[in-house]
Design a protein around this motif. Structure first.
Motif, mmCIF file in Angstrom:
data_model
loop_
_atom_site.group_PDB
_atom_site.id
_atom_site.type_symbol
_atom_site.label_atom_id
_atom_site.label_comp_id
_atom_site.label_asym_id
_atom_site.label_seq_id
_atom_site.Cartn_x
_atom_site.Cartn_y
_atom_site.Cartn_z
ATOM 1 N N LEU A 1 4.356 -3.423 -2.919
ATOM 2 C CA LEU A 1 3.222 -4.237 -3.671
ATOM 3 C C LEU A 1 2.624 -5.337 -2.632
ATOM 4 C CD1 LEU A 1 1.759 -5.028 -6.438
ATOM 5 C CD2 LEU A 1 3.453 -6.747 -6.525
ATOM 6 N N VAL A 2 3.455 -6.127 -2.114
ATOM 7 C CA VAL A 2 3.158 -7.062 -1.205
ATOM 8 C C VAL A 2 2.470 -6.570 -0.024
ATOM 9 C CG1 VAL A 2 3.991 -8.959 0.420
ATOM 10 C CG2 VAL A 2 4.954 -8.768 -1.856
ATOM 11 N N LEU A 3 3.134 -5.402 0.747
ATOM 12 C CA LEU A 3 2.219 -4.687 1.769
ATOM 13 C C LEU A 3 0.789 -4.076 1.460
ATOM 14 C CD1 LEU A 3 3.416 -3.907 4.592
ATOM 15 C CD2 LEU A 3 3.987 -1.905 3.864
ATOM 16 N N ASN A 4 0.679 -3.583 0.272
ATOM 17 C CA ASN A 4 -0.518 -2.968 0.016
ATOM 18 C C ASN A 4 -1.661 -4.086 -0.589
ATOM 19 O OD1 ASN A 4 -0.109 -0.354 0.469
ATOM 20 N ND2 ASN A 4 0.786 -0.047 -1.399
ATOM 21 N N SER A 5 -0.984 -5.213 -0.871
ATOM 22 C CA SER A 5 -2.087 -6.553 -1.294
ATOM 23 C C SER A 5 -2.936 -6.979 -0.012
ATOM 24 C CB SER A 5 -1.185 -7.431 -1.713
ATOM 25 O OG SER A 5 -0.340 -8.243 -0.876
ATOM 26 N N PHE A 6 -2.379 -6.480 0.990
ATOM 27 C CA PHE A 6 -3.054 -7.056 2.529
ATOM 28 C C PHE A 6 -3.900 -5.589 2.931
ATOM 29 C CE2 PHE A 6 0.420 -10.099 2.524
ATOM 30 C CZ PHE A 6 -0.120 -11.144 2.439
ATOM 31 N N LYS A 7 -4.225 -4.705 2.102
ATOM 32 C CA LYS A 7 -4.914 -3.271 2.641
ATOM 33 C C LYS A 7 -6.175 -3.486 1.817
ATOM 34 C CE LYS A 7 -0.878 -0.675 3.836
ATOM 35 N NZ LYS A 7 -0.307 0.519 3.271
ATOM 36 N N ASN A 8 -7.069 -2.827 2.327
ATOM 37 C CA ASN A 8 -8.394 -2.674 1.367
ATOM 38 C C ASN A 8 -8.095 -1.353 0.594
ATOM 39 O OD1 ASN A 8 -8.560 -0.241 3.272
ATOM 40 N ND2 ASN A 8 -10.364 -1.492 4.298
ATOM 41 N N THR A 9 -8.926 -0.717 -0.224
ATOM 42 C CA THR A 9 -8.507 0.361 -1.029
ATOM 43 C C THR A 9 -8.510 1.754 -0.313
ATOM 44 O OG1 THR A 9 -10.060 -0.610 -2.685
ATOM 45 C CG2 THR A 9 -9.391 1.487 -3.164
ATOM 46 N N LYS A 10 -8.953 1.811 0.770
ATOM 47 C CA LYS A 10 -9.097 3.075 1.593
ATOM 48 C C LYS A 10 -7.596 2.957 2.411
ATOM 49 C CE LYS A 10 -10.727 5.266 5.739
ATOM 50 N NZ LYS A 10 -11.531 5.274 6.946
ATOM 51 N N GLY A 11 -7.008 1.789 2.738
ATOM 52 C CA GLY A 11 -5.795 1.770 3.329
ATOM 53 C C GLY A 11 -4.631 1.850 2.473
ATOM 54 N N ILE A 12 -4.843 1.532 1.160
ATOM 55 C CA ILE A 12 -3.828 2.034 0.236
ATOM 56 C C ILE A 12 -3.697 3.529 0.098
ATOM 57 C CG2 ILE A 12 -3.290 1.620 -2.256
ATOM 58 C CD1 ILE A 12 -4.340 -1.342 -2.064
ATOM 59 N N PHE A 13 -4.923 4.198 -0.098
ATOM 60 C CA PHE A 13 -4.733 5.506 -0.544
ATOM 61 C C PHE A 13 -4.323 6.296 0.748
ATOM 62 C CE2 PHE A 13 -7.549 4.456 -4.048
ATOM 63 C CZ PHE A 13 -6.535 4.895 -5.114
ATOM 64 N N THR A 14 -4.795 5.803 1.918
ATOM 65 C CA THR A 14 -4.365 6.705 3.171
ATOM 66 C C THR A 14 -3.056 6.541 3.617
ATOM 67 O OG1 THR A 14 -5.295 4.973 4.662
ATOM 68 C CG2 THR A 14 -6.650 6.704 4.061
ATOM 69 N N ASP A 15 -2.308 5.303 3.326
ATOM 70 C CA ASP A 15 -0.914 5.006 3.876
ATOM 71 C C ASP A 15 -0.231 4.049 2.885
ATOM 72 O OD1 ASP A 15 1.381 5.188 5.320
ATOM 73 O OD2 ASP A 15 0.570 3.981 6.872
ATOM 74 N N VAL A 16 0.216 4.272 1.925
ATOM 75 C CA VAL A 16 0.952 3.662 1.118
ATOM 76 C C VAL A 16 2.304 2.606 1.623
ATOM 77 C CG1 VAL A 16 2.064 3.539 -1.402
ATOM 78 C CG2 VAL A 16 0.431 5.077 -1.015
ATOM 79 N N ILE A 17 3.039 3.343 2.276
ATOM 80 C CA ILE A 17 4.230 2.708 2.572
ATOM 81 C C ILE A 17 3.895 1.824 3.982
ATOM 82 C CG2 ILE A 17 6.453 2.947 3.526
ATOM 83 C CD1 ILE A 17 6.546 5.366 1.583
ATOM 84 N N GLY A 18 2.847 2.168 4.954
ATOM 85 C CA GLY A 18 2.861 1.847 6.329
ATOM 86 C C GLY A 18 2.346 0.448 6.232
ATOM 87 N N PHE A 19 2.450 -0.119 7.368
ATOM 88 C CA PHE A 19 1.813 -1.633 7.489
ATOM 89 C C PHE A 19 0.364 -1.502 7.558
ATOM 90 C CE2 PHE A 19 6.301 -2.593 8.688
ATOM 91 C CZ PHE A 19 6.102 -3.667 8.172
ATOM 92 N N PRO A 20 -0.439 -2.427 7.062
ATOM 93 C CA PRO A 20 -1.821 -2.541 7.344
ATOM 94 C C PRO A 20 -2.364 -2.753 8.841
ATOM 95 C CG PRO A 20 -1.302 -4.690 6.321
ATOM 96 C CD PRO A 20 0.030 -3.766 6.502
ATOM 97 N N ASN A 21 -3.285 -1.886 9.145
ATOM 98 C CA ASN A 21 -3.714 -1.890 10.571
ATOM 99 C C ASN A 21 -5.219 -2.830 10.660
ATOM 100 O OD1 ASN A 21 -5.555 -0.163 9.681
ATOM 101 N ND2 ASN A 21 -4.698 1.687 10.617
ATOM 102 N N ALA A 22 -5.646 -2.712 11.913
ATOM 103 C CA ALA A 22 -7.037 -3.648 12.087
ATOM 104 C C ALA A 22 -7.967 -3.020 11.228
ATOM 105 C CB ALA A 22 -7.523 -3.423 13.403
#
Length: 154
Positions: A37-58
């Protein structure tokens, strides 16, 4: 005799290690959804759907989710409503419970014993079992607004 004490001490140490490892595993298991939850709160929608567990990239990192959620959920109003309901309910519960307890302790009658056991039995029922019927009832009588929870007419 000394050997049996060492064997008992060793088995207790092994038991503590196993219990600690099991506790650590369960702690990680229970905290994993919060981590996601915390990790995905720093991602946009595309980032959440492409990599749920990974850290957000640039390309997927964003800080806009927190202000959007704060605004969409009307956080300040919700916080004030919750605080008001909690304070008033706590004061009323303490006041009524103290008066009921005083009467039940002072007057030992058959009725007071029955009332005491009814109070005690009601503590055995988890609130989650009562919550949904209570919300349905509150909706039917029209008190689902924050003021209605305090039984104040709008």
């Amino acid at each position: 005799m000394a050997e049996t004490k060492n064997v008992k001490r060793d088995s207790k140490g092994a038991q503590r290690i196993i219990m600690g490892a099991a506790g650590l595993f369960l702690g990680c298991l229970f905290l994993f959804p919060i981590y996601i939850l915390v990790l995905n709160s720093f991602k946009n929608t595309k980032g959440i759907f492409t990599d749920v567990i990974g850290f957000p990239n640039a390309a997927t990192f964003t800080l806009v989710n927190y202000p959007n959620a704060f605004e969409a959920l009307e956080y300040i109003r919700s916080f004030v409503n919750s605080l008001t309901i909690t304070v008033i309910a706590t004061v009323l519960i303490l006041l009524i419970s103290a008066m009921a307890a005083w009467v039940l302790v002072r007057y030992k009658t058959k009725t007071s014993k029955i009332i005491f056991f009814l109070f005690a039995a009601s503590m055995l029922i988890p609130f989650q079992c009562v919550m949904l019927p209570l919300v349905g009832f509150a909706s039917r009588i029209g008190i689902m607004n924050p003021q209605g929870h305090l039984l104040i007419e709008e």
